[in-house]
Design an enzyme around this catalytic site. Structure first.
Site, mmCIF file in Angstrom:
data_model
loop_
_atom_site.group_PDB
_atom_site.id
_atom_site.type_symbol
_atom_site.label_atom_id
_atom_site.label_comp_id
_atom_site.label_asym_id
_atom_site.label_seq_id
_atom_site.Cartn_x
_atom_site.Cartn_y
_atom_site.Cartn_z
ATOM 1 N N ARG A 158 0.864 -1.182 0.000
ATOM 2 C CA ARG A 158 0.000 0.000 0.000
ATOM 3 C C ARG A 158 0.899 1.229 0.000
ATOM 4 N NH1 ARG A 158 2.235 2.075 3.811
ATOM 5 N NH2 ARG A 158 0.660 3.710 3.791
ATOM 6 N N GLY A 159 0.247 2.391 -0.108
ATOM 7 C CA GLY A 159 1.011 3.626 -0.281
ATOM 8 C C GLY A 159 1.122 3.876 -1.778
ATOM 9 N N ALA A 160 0.861 5.138 -2.179
ATOM 10 C CA ALA A 160 0.743 5.440 -3.607
ATOM 11 C C ALA A 160 1.942 4.981 -4.441
ATOM 12 C CB ALA A 160 0.474 6.935 -3.783
ATOM 13 N N ARG A 183 -7.598 -0.377 -6.815
ATOM 14 C CA ARG A 183 -7.849 0.763 -5.916
ATOM 15 C C ARG A 183 -7.999 2.027 -6.778
ATOM 16 N NH1 ARG A 183 -4.315 1.327 -0.628
ATOM 17 N NH2 ARG A 183 -6.217 2.341 0.067
ATOM 18 N N GLN A 199 -2.335 2.685 9.936
ATOM 19 C CA GLN A 199 -1.035 2.748 9.235
ATOM 20 C C GLN A 199 -0.003 3.548 10.039
ATOM 21 O OE1 GLN A 199 -4.002 3.252 7.780
ATOM 22 N NE2 GLN A 199 -4.027 2.623 5.644
ATOM 23 N N ASP A 205 -1.960 10.900 -2.275
ATOM 24 C CA ASP A 205 -2.310 9.856 -3.247
ATOM 25 C C ASP A 205 -2.652 10.414 -4.612
ATOM 26 O OD1 ASP A 205 -2.875 8.653 -0.458
ATOM 27 O OD2 ASP A 205 -2.706 6.959 -1.845
ATOM 28 N N ASN A 263 -5.257 12.532 0.461
ATOM 29 C CA ASN A 263 -4.380 11.654 1.246
ATOM 30 C C ASN A 263 -5.262 10.905 2.230
ATOM 31 O OD1 ASN A 263 -1.731 10.668 1.927
ATOM 32 N ND2 ASN A 263 -1.889 11.806 3.837
ATOM 33 N N LYS A 264 -4.655 10.051 3.021
ATOM 34 C CA LYS A 264 -5.392 9.195 3.961
ATOM 35 C C LYS A 264 -6.431 9.983 4.751
ATOM 36 C CE LYS A 264 -5.218 5.733 4.308
ATOM 37 N NZ LYS A 264 -6.246 4.918 3.588
HETATM 38 O O1 MRU Z 1 -4.595 3.292 2.109
HETATM 39 P P1 MRU Z 1 -3.112 3.459 2.062
HETATM 40 O O2 MRU Z 1 -2.407 2.903 3.241
HETATM 41 O O3 MRU Z 1 -2.535 2.991 0.752
HETATM 42 O O4 MRU Z 1 -2.920 5.042 2.105
HETATM 43 C C1 MRU Z 1 -1.628 5.555 2.016
HETATM 44 C C2 MRU Z 1 -1.572 7.026 2.150
HETATM 45 O O5 MRU Z 1 -2.567 7.691 2.284
HETATM 46 C C3 MRU Z 1 -0.218 7.654 2.010
HETATM 47 O O6 MRU Z 1 -0.124 8.794 2.804
HETATM 48 C C4 MRU Z 1 -0.001 8.042 0.543
HETATM 49 O O7 MRU Z 1 -0.217 6.942 -0.282
HETATM 50 C C5 MRU Z 1 1.351 8.599 0.299
HETATM 51 S S1 MRU Z 1 2.594 7.350 0.342
HETATM 52 C C6 MRU Z 1 4.094 8.041 0.026
#
Ligand code: MRU
Length: 360
Positions: A54-56, A97, A204, A245, A255-256
């Protein structure tokens, strides 16, 4: 950057000889560090959907490798059949996603690589896809290191930093975005005090950011999301660093879920709010944040996960968006691999996306 004590492995990798995508299963962290070796496209889709990876930036790299692995298995012997299979795999992975644009950006890059070799043999196209997936992975490491360097110019030794979710090493291949400045500063003997919001509902911050920060020996304090205001009011936070994201052309940033609240608090307490953004996360096709698709996830993540028994009555409805959009007016600056972007963001973003470096 030195490798950290406990997290020695890149978050996403390609085992070229075994032809497997290698990821750390993030659903098991922090109690277990388990590597998964995946080659079936269904398993890679599932790993992205269930947040094993996970994470962009990390999901973009995983999708690129997944597409290469899927294409490599093709038995098609003419380009038309090969490309039709490739598109099917690309569309399938793109459905895992919706919010992080890096997923679509990486798939588009792979698609362009497949189309560049229209006249080549199938083996040549497979080779081109391998090269493109490896390039996307290598660039991610370089981009994050650049963001770390620029981010570090915004903080000083002894600062308190608040972060939300995980935009660190575990959200990219190495280093991460929002946590890269802290990793880099710590390497150079600086000391920071990092407050990481636990980040309901999937934690997270508590599970992943706290894990990688402590693994690097960085002073880390986990707080519940609703404690950020009092930590700021106490004067313990000199800057907020978050990832993103998808960023719209005007600077609105998804973002999250919970990031928007942190940005509002930071503005209230006059604390700079920095969004760390690889240029691949800026989507010029999206005018403003209202157009960013927001992933809605299962109610059970709110009502059941992490609890011994269900904690909300079954009659209650649940709203579980995975992301929110912070208006550009709440953002102090974007930290990119090409420098720090200041308002007006429509201009600074356009300039940097057109190839210029940010103004100093
Ligand atoms: O749902 P996730 O855990 O994939 O969400 C991740 C985030 O929101 C991060 O802050 C974002 O992807 C930036 S990662 C460098």
């Amino acid at each position: 950057m030195k490798e950290c004590e406990r997290l020695r492995t890149d978050t996403v990798a390609l085992d070229e000889s075994a032809k497997k995508l290698v990821i750390i299963d993030q659903t098991l962290l922090p109690s277990e560090v388990k590597l998964l070796y995946l080659d079936k496209i269904e398993d890679i889709w599932d790993a992205i959907y269930t947040l094993k990876v996970r994470g962009a930036p990390a999901i973009g790299v995983a999708a690129a490798i997944g597409l290469y692995l899927a294409a490599d298995k093709s038995r098609a012997d003419d380009y038309g059949a090969f490309y039709a299979e490739f598109r099917k795999s690309a569309d399938y992975l793109a459905s895992s996603r919706p919010t992080a644009v890096n997923l679509f950006w990486a798939i588009e890059r792979m698609d362009a690589a497949a189309r560049r070799f229209t006249g080549g043999t199938i083996d040549e196209i497979k080779q081109a896809l391998l090269c493109e997936a490896k390039a996307i992975l290598a660039e991610d490491i370089e981009v994050c290191a650049g963001i770390g360097e620029y981010g570090l110019t915004l903080i000083k030794d002894g600062d308190g930093i608040l972060t939300h979710c995980n935009a660190g090493q575990l959200a990219a291949v190495r280093y991460g975005t929002a946590l890269a400045p802290m990793h880099l500063g710590a390497e150079r003997g600086m000391h920071f005090r990092v407050f990481t919001d636990e980040t309901r509902p999937l934690l997270q911050g508590a599970r992943l950011s706290a894990y990688e920060l402590t693994a690097h020996g960085i002073d880390t304090t986990v707080i519940c999301d609703n404690m950020a205001a009092s930590v700021m009011k106490n004067g313990w936070v000199q800057a907020v660093f978050v990832g993103c994201d998808r960023v719209a052309a005007n600077g609105d940033a998804a973002n999250k879920i919970g990031t928007l609240g942190v940005a509002i608090l930071a503005a209230h307490y006059n604390i700079p709010f920095y969004v760390c953004a690889p240029l691949s996360t800026i989507d010029m096709r999206i005018k403003d944040g209202s157009e960013i698709p927001i992933e809605q996830r299962k109610p059970e993540e709110v009502t059941e996960m992490w609890y011994k028994k269900r904690m909300a009555p079954s009659g209650a409805k649940v709203y579980n968006p995975a992301f929110d959009v912070t208006e550009h007016s709440l953002i102090t600056a974007f930290v990119t691999e090409r420098g720090i972007l200041r308002p007006p963001f429509d201009e600074s973003i356009r300039r940097v996306k057109n190839g210029s470096t940010a103004k100093p």
